[in-house]
Design an enzyme around this catalytic site. Sequence first.
Site, mmCIF file in Angstrom:
data_model
loop_
_atom_site.group_PDB
_atom_site.id
_atom_site.type_symbol
_atom_site.label_atom_id
_atom_site.label_comp_id
_atom_site.label_asym_id
_atom_site.label_seq_id
_atom_site.Cartn_x
_atom_site.Cartn_y
_atom_site.Cartn_z
ATOM 1 C CD GLU A 268 40.778 39.752 34.404
ATOM 2 O OE1 GLU A 268 40.481 40.063 35.584
ATOM 3 O OE2 GLU A 268 41.681 38.965 34.122
ATOM 4 C CD GLU A 319 35.803 32.530 37.739
ATOM 5 O OE1 GLU A 319 36.533 31.603 37.343
ATOM 6 O OE2 GLU A 319 36.075 33.732 37.564
ATOM 7 C CE LYS A 322 38.902 34.102 39.406
ATOM 8 N NZ LYS A 322 40.122 34.685 38.845
ATOM 9 C CD GLU A 328 39.995 38.394 43.287
ATOM 10 O OE1 GLU A 328 39.514 38.070 42.180
ATOM 11 O OE2 GLU A 328 40.895 39.229 43.424
#
Length: 347
Positions: A268, A319, A322, A328
């Site tokens: 990641e 997302e 998250k 995030e």
Amino acid sequence: MEIQRLKINNPILLILLFSLLSHSTIGAAPVGVCYGRVATNLPPPSAVISLLQSNGISRIRLFNPDLDALSPFSGTQIDLMIGVPNEILPTLANGTIDTSLQWLKSNIFLHVSPSQVRYLAVGNEVLLKDPFYAPYLVPAIHNLYKAIQTLGLDNTIKISSSHAATILSNSYPPSTGSFDPNIMPILTPLLQFLRETGSPLMVNIYPFFSYINNKKYVTLDYALFRSSKIELIDQNLGYTNMFDATIDAFVYAMEREGFDGIPVVVTETGWPTGGGEAAGVDNALAYNGNVVLRALNNVGTPKRPGVGVEVFLFDLFDENGKSGGEYERHFGIFGINGSKAYDISFN
């Protein structure tokens, strides 16, 4: 050990970078993208496959073998890193080899060909963020490895575990890189397994968060590959960016424990397009674009020059489910309509 800061003229830096980036792309380090699915508004998997293919993305990380996400990849020639969820580790660790065989067959190989699977990432950030499962990590890995040996797949599928960068207790300067001593009873046998099987150490690296949390010591340009100077000289190696320095800190940490030559795969890394300070499409493009360019040109790091670092960019889409802060939710490279958040190329 010599540690100092040194300014150099921009033309010199440009010449250096040009020489590094002029390597042939034959055998370039792979570039993949993480396909996170903690969201309520994602496009259907069939549309995702078309998006990947039209953008030349041939490697994807799935955080778990979710049937709805996994099965559409069958026959697409897109290579996969598939996560083995933390919560299944006790079952695999305490079970027999047949337990692991049945899990692999029913959750993965029933839905995609083994020829598409490049990695099994067993557990995600277990050692420090989910320590309940830590004792089960290495036994689960050994049972899964024996299972893929039984299937004759041990030469094509590599098994490892993805770790947060915080498993390093020291990372600056890179040559002092060392692991948290509290995790060594588990990490040492894991490193032994990686060396014996030719598997990589998997790490999650985010210079963005290092910058946000240490602005007094880390410049934004150093985090973004935009520094016009060598920020650090360590063991006669010059560092212009935090990405290289962090990877080399892991290499030094492994060598400190007697494990030379284990490759590093970045499972990641990324930069958010929104959520607060230093986020934005320009910075995301600067960071992710350079990560891709360096992989494709096998630039490597100061300690391992010319050895391209395989990377998985985070994340395919924003997302909205998250937790953990506004940043995030804003790492998406593509919008849910398939448009690019910024003009990045993967080839």
